[in-house]
Structure formats: C-alpha cells, structure tokens
Write a protein that holds these residues in place. Sequence first.
Motif, PDB file in Angstrom:
ATOM      1  N   TRP A 112      -9.211  22.129  43.355  1.00  0.00           N
ATOM      2  CA  TRP A 112      -8.886  20.966  42.732  1.00  0.00           C
ATOM      3  C   TRP A 112      -7.903  21.243  41.558  1.00  0.00           C
ATOM      4  CZ3 TRP A 112     -12.530  18.689  38.594  1.00  0.00           C
ATOM      5  CH2 TRP A 112     -12.001  17.532  37.971  1.00  0.00           C
ATOM      6  N   LEU A 113      -8.252  22.313  40.636  1.00  0.00           N
ATOM      7  CA  LEU A 113      -7.583  22.688  39.686  1.00  0.00           C
ATOM      8  C   LEU A 113      -6.013  22.961  40.092  1.00  0.00           C
ATOM      9  CD1 LEU A 113      -9.993  24.436  37.201  1.00  0.00           C
ATOM     10  CD2 LEU A 113      -9.161  21.952  37.001  1.00  0.00           C
ATOM     11  N   ALA A 114      -6.101  23.798  41.291  1.00  0.00           N
ATOM     12  CA  ALA A 114      -4.794  24.218  41.822  1.00  0.00           C
ATOM     13  C   ALA A 114      -3.956  23.088  42.246  1.00  0.00           C
ATOM     14  CB  ALA A 114      -5.089  25.447  43.057  1.00  0.00           C
ATOM     15  N   LEU A 115      -4.287  22.032  42.987  1.00  0.00           N
ATOM     16  CA  LEU A 115      -3.843  20.858  43.418  1.00  0.00           C
ATOM     17  C   LEU A 115      -3.233  20.167  41.979  1.00  0.00           C
ATOM     18  CD1 LEU A 115      -5.838  19.749  46.295  1.00  0.00           C
ATOM     19  CD2 LEU A 115      -3.375  20.821  46.441  1.00  0.00           C
ATOM     20  N   VAL A 116      -3.890  19.958  40.958  1.00  0.00           N
ATOM     21  CA  VAL A 116      -3.393  19.334  39.909  1.00  0.00           C
ATOM     22  C   VAL A 116      -2.112  20.171  39.225  1.00  0.00           C
ATOM     23  CG1 VAL A 116      -4.062  18.608  37.240  1.00  0.00           C
ATOM     24  CG2 VAL A 116      -5.631  18.413  39.122  1.00  0.00           C
ATOM     25  N   VAL A 117      -2.232  21.300  38.968  1.00  0.00           N
ATOM     26  CA  VAL A 117      -1.514  22.177  38.503  1.00  0.00           C
ATOM     27  C   VAL A 117       0.038  22.051  39.457  1.00  0.00           C
ATOM     28  CG1 VAL A 117      -0.324  24.540  37.922  1.00  0.00           C
ATOM     29  CG2 VAL A 117      -2.731  23.888  37.380  1.00  0.00           C
ATOM     30  N   VAL A 118      -0.264  22.244  40.810  1.00  0.00           N
ATOM     31  CA  VAL A 118       1.057  22.171  41.604  1.00  0.00           C
ATOM     32  C   VAL A 118       1.726  20.709  41.749  1.00  0.00           C
ATOM     33  CG1 VAL A 118       1.800  22.083  43.883  1.00  0.00           C
ATOM     34  CG2 VAL A 118       0.303  24.150  42.946  1.00  0.00           C
ATOM     35  N   ALA A 119       0.750  19.678  41.505  1.00  0.00           N
ATOM     36  CA  ALA A 119       1.247  18.439  41.371  1.00  0.00           C
ATOM     37  C   ALA A 119       1.860  18.208  40.194  1.00  0.00           C
ATOM     38  CB  ALA A 119       0.093  17.297  41.970  1.00  0.00           C
ATOM     39  N   SER A 120       1.326  18.558  39.204  1.00  0.00           N
ATOM     40  CA  SER A 120       1.801  18.162  37.828  1.00  0.00           C
ATOM     41  C   SER A 120       3.387  18.981  37.868  1.00  0.00           C
ATOM     42  CB  SER A 120       1.128  18.795  36.683  1.00  0.00           C
ATOM     43  OG  SER A 120      -0.258  18.041  36.820  1.00  0.00           O
ATOM     44  N   THR A 152      11.726  11.678  19.304  1.00  0.00           N
ATOM     45  CA  THR A 152      10.610  11.104  19.471  1.00  0.00           C
ATOM     46  C   THR A 152       9.409  11.352  18.752  1.00  0.00           C
ATOM     47  OG1 THR A 152      11.413  10.814  21.956  1.00  0.00           O
ATOM     48  CG2 THR A 152       9.112  10.214  21.587  1.00  0.00           C
ATOM     49  N   SER A 153       8.976  10.542  18.131  1.00  0.00           N
ATOM     50  CA  SER A 153       7.579  10.620  17.359  1.00  0.00           C
ATOM     51  C   SER A 153       6.397  11.239  18.123  1.00  0.00           C
ATOM     52  CB  SER A 153       7.058   9.487  16.515  1.00  0.00           C
ATOM     53  OG  SER A 153       6.711   8.429  17.426  1.00  0.00           O
ATOM     54  N   PRO A 154       5.597  11.912  17.548  1.00  0.00           N
ATOM     55  CA  PRO A 154       4.448  12.368  18.244  1.00  0.00           C
ATOM     56  C   PRO A 154       3.581  11.219  18.886  1.00  0.00           C
ATOM     57  CG  PRO A 154       4.743  13.745  16.481  1.00  0.00           C
ATOM     58  CD  PRO A 154       5.707  12.675  16.199  1.00  0.00           C
ATOM     59  N   LEU A 155       3.464  10.084  18.064  1.00  0.00           N
ATOM     60  CA  LEU A 155       2.739   9.151  18.407  1.00  0.00           C
ATOM     61  C   LEU A 155       3.201   8.331  19.574  1.00  0.00           C
ATOM     62  CD1 LEU A 155       0.338   7.073  17.840  1.00  0.00           C
ATOM     63  CD2 LEU A 155       1.985   5.763  16.078  1.00  0.00           C
ATOM     64  N   ARG A 156       4.653   8.243  19.713  1.00  0.00           N
ATOM     65  CA  ARG A 156       5.324   7.673  20.849  1.00  0.00           C
ATOM     66  C   ARG A 156       5.042   8.395  22.043  1.00  0.00           C
ATOM     67  NH1 ARG A 156      11.384   6.237  20.209  1.00  0.00           N
ATOM     68  NH2 ARG A 156      10.556   5.148  18.391  1.00  0.00           N
ATOM     69  N   LYS A 157       5.096   9.695  21.641  1.00  0.00           N
ATOM     70  CA  LYS A 157       4.729  10.717  23.152  1.00  0.00           C
ATOM     71  C   LYS A 157       3.530  10.413  23.634  1.00  0.00           C
ATOM     72  CE  LYS A 157       8.064  14.110  21.726  1.00  0.00           C
ATOM     73  NZ  LYS A 157       8.202  15.659  21.700  1.00  0.00           N
ATOM     74  N   LEU A 158       2.395  10.225  22.920  1.00  0.00           N
ATOM     75  CA  LEU A 158       1.004  10.095  23.103  1.00  0.00           C
ATOM     76  C   LEU A 158       0.709   8.860  23.798  1.00  0.00           C
ATOM     77  CD1 LEU A 158      -1.691  11.487  22.874  1.00  0.00           C
ATOM     78  CD2 LEU A 158      -2.070  10.155  20.791  1.00  0.00           C
ATOM     79  N   LEU A 159       1.151   7.818  23.284  1.00  0.00           N
ATOM     80  CA  LEU A 159       1.212   6.691  23.851  1.00  0.00           C
ATOM     81  C   LEU A 159       1.771   6.274  25.154  1.00  0.00           C
ATOM     82  CD1 LEU A 159       1.512   4.174  20.537  1.00  0.00           C
ATOM     83  CD2 LEU A 159      -0.685   4.733  21.774  1.00  0.00           C
ATOM     84  N   GLY A 160       2.799   7.239  25.300  1.00  0.00           N
ATOM     85  CA  GLY A 160       3.504   7.277  26.728  1.00  0.00           C
ATOM     86  C   GLY A 160       2.975   7.813  27.725  1.00  0.00           C
ATOM     87  N   ARG A 161       1.906   8.604  27.271  1.00  0.00           N
ATOM     88  CA  ARG A 161       1.292   9.439  28.533  1.00  0.00           C
ATOM     89  C   ARG A 161       0.249   8.643  29.363  1.00  0.00           C
ATOM     90  NH1 ARG A 161       3.623  13.112  30.242  1.00  0.00           N
ATOM     91  NH2 ARG A 161       1.555  13.494  31.370  1.00  0.00           N
ATOM     92  N   PRO A 162       0.510   8.684  30.701  1.00  0.00           N
ATOM     93  CA  PRO A 162      -0.164   7.804  31.395  1.00  0.00           C
ATOM     94  C   PRO A 162      -1.701   8.030  31.628  1.00  0.00           C
ATOM     95  CG  PRO A 162       1.716   8.727  32.722  1.00  0.00           C
ATOM     96  CD  PRO A 162       1.610   9.538  31.338  1.00  0.00           C
ATOM     97  N   GLU A 163      -2.061   9.164  31.161  1.00  0.00           N
ATOM     98  CA  GLU A 163      -3.489   9.540  31.292  1.00  0.00           C
ATOM     99  C   GLU A 163      -4.236   9.281  29.840  1.00  0.00           C
ATOM    100  OE1 GLU A 163      -1.025  13.313  30.158  1.00  0.00           O
ATOM    101  OE2 GLU A 163      -1.086  11.587  31.896  1.00  0.00           O
ATOM    102  N   LEU A 164      -3.579   8.831  29.040  1.00  0.00           N
ATOM    103  CA  LEU A 164      -4.142   8.371  27.605  1.00  0.00           C
ATOM    104  C   LEU A 164      -5.458   7.764  27.712  1.00  0.00           C
ATOM    105  CD1 LEU A 164      -4.307   8.836  24.564  1.00  0.00           C
ATOM    106  CD2 LEU A 164      -2.857   6.927  24.364  1.00  0.00           C
ATOM    107  N   ALA A 220      -0.782  13.212  37.700  1.00  0.00           N
ATOM    108  CA  ALA A 220      -1.533  14.112  38.343  1.00  0.00           C
ATOM    109  C   ALA A 220      -2.871  14.446  37.563  1.00  0.00           C
ATOM    110  CB  ALA A 220      -1.110  15.452  39.225  1.00  0.00           C
ATOM    111  N   VAL A 221      -2.655  14.807  36.343  1.00  0.00           N
ATOM    112  CA  VAL A 221      -3.652  14.985  35.488  1.00  0.00           C
ATOM    113  C   VAL A 221      -4.757  13.842  35.224  1.00  0.00           C
ATOM    114  CG1 VAL A 221      -4.102  15.615  32.769  1.00  0.00           C
ATOM    115  CG2 VAL A 221      -2.329  16.996  34.171  1.00  0.00           C
TER     116      VAL A 221
END
Length: 346
Positions: A197-205, A16-28, A293-294
Amino acid sequence: MNATQVKTADERILRTSPLRKLLGRPELGSVVGAVAVFVFFAFFADSFLRASSLSTVLYAASTIGIMAVPVALLMIGGEFDLSAGVMVTSSALVSSMFSYQMTANVWVGVGVSLLVTLAIGAFNGFMLTRTKLPSFIITLGTFLMLTGLNLGFTKLIDGTVSTKSIADMEGFPSAQDVFASTITIGGVGFKVTILWWLALVVVASWILLRTRAGNWIFAVGGNKDAARAVGVPVTRTKIGLYMGVGLGAWISGQHLLFSYDVVQSGEGVGNELIYIIAAVIGGCLITGGYGSAVGSAVGAFIFGMTSKGIVFAEWNPDWFKFFLGAMLLLATLLNAWVRKRAEATK
C-alpha cells in the motif's frame, strides 16, 4: 521604479503563502477528518490505542488502500471503474485455477493473472475511448461480465463456487511470503499488504507530481478536449489509468488467494464502491481533475479506523455503513469548503 524594485515586486506576486499552499492540498479535508475519527475512537474504545489494534487498523486500511490508490488516479483522470471489486476476485481465481489445472508452479499462475488483469484494464480503457460511452456504462458491463465469468468458470472447472486448494503446490510458500506474509516489529505483527500500500502511494504520488504523465492525468480529468488540443495523449493516458486499476486488482487478488488458499467466486461485489468512497473522502472529485494519492491513502485509513474502531468500542457493526455514509458526506462538504477557501485566498 528601477529594475531591482520590479524584480522584487514580481517575486512577491509569484510567492505563495503557506496558508494558500495548505488550503490548496486536496487531502487537507481528509487529514482533518482522520484526526477527528482517531480522537473519537481513542476516547470511546479503550483498546484502540494498543499497538496490536493499530496493526489491525492498518491491515484493514491497506486492503482498501491498495485499490483506492489507482482508483483515485483514475478519478483524477475523470473516470471511474465499477468492475474494480470483482476484478480482484478474477485475479485470484485465474491464479488459482491456472496453477491447479496446469499443475504448474504457482508463480506461473501469478504471472498469467497479471496479464489477464492488465488486459481487462486495457479493455475498459479501449472501449471507453473508442465508443465514447460514459465509464459508468462501460465498467458496469465489465462488472456484470466478470461476475458471471467468475461464477461460471469456477463451477465449470472446479464443480463448486470455490477453487481447489493449492497450498501444497510448488512456489506457494514464496508467493505467500510476497503477498500475504506477516512482519513482526516490536512483538506486533504487521501484514505485508501495508508495505504494498505504502509503495503504491509513493509511486502514484511521484507519477502525479513529478512526471509528465501526472500532468497528462490532471489535464484529461480537467478537460480532455482542451488537453487533446495541446497534444496530451488522451487515449493512451486513460488506457494506462485503467491498466493501473488492473495492477492494483492483481496485487489485491494475490493477497486474497495466498491468505486463504482458496477463493470464493462470488467475492468482491460491492467493494468497488468502497474504493471510490475512500478516494472521494481523500479529496478526489467525481468530475475529475483534482485529488491526490496521499488523500486516497488517508481515506482508506479512515475506513480502517471506522471499521475496526466500531469493533473495539463493542458497538453493533450494523452501524458501520451509517458511519461510512456520514463520513462520505462530511468529507465531501469539507473538501468543497476547503477548495472555496483556497480559491478565495488567490
């Protein structure tokens, strides 16, 4: 073609190309939006870049983010919760009134509140899975019931719409340290809610990306019937997600109580929409099966920057809701565009 060439060709196909991985991220989309909002207020508000201002922004973001994280997981699972806002107030009221009426150590009230909020979450999930009604109807009913219970019980027990002070009760200082203290770093105070907040983000991720339960969440959000057909415990997953919202409400409720000592029974109404907005801005789809979560954390951070950036810029705060609505629409359109680009690169 020999075996080595076949193997090499297969690896090229699977790579998988880096661009495809980046575009596939929900938080982009939300990250791009966050950068734009940050640059915007850095230009228009002189005090926005100060360390003390960053502390204020992070605190505002954390109070939303603590709830936005479990709400995002619930939305990825294909559901949402309209009772989340008033559940925070219910959590605080139970802790305060139980401790005061029973003259118990406030940690007893904190524990009882945790059990109550988890039970409310379990009730929402159980009713949803048993009745097959939409989560809108189930949680709207819970929202109305909790709103009435919050006001009714507070007036019945305390005689007013607010709780009695528990600041002089045993255990209050230690509970305040856990839920509402301030940590000083470099002369700037940061609220402990940022750590929660940060702890919840880490655990949820970690749950979403590294556990079987995370696969279940995405599966039931994408197609619950197909998920059930391949052995995913749909009922247990959805009940667990609603209990996760209850856990977030408990943390937020304890912060509310130990920050101000007393609780107004009418608080929290309308906040559920803010939690949902933060999750949607962060890339979650209303239809479920997509998000992170991020992303919800970035959405909450955008909320914090906007709510406080308007103040730092000395603009009329009446414009806040306009900016929030505009960001919601722009983020949704941007997320849709990102998804289309990601699908086009496959």
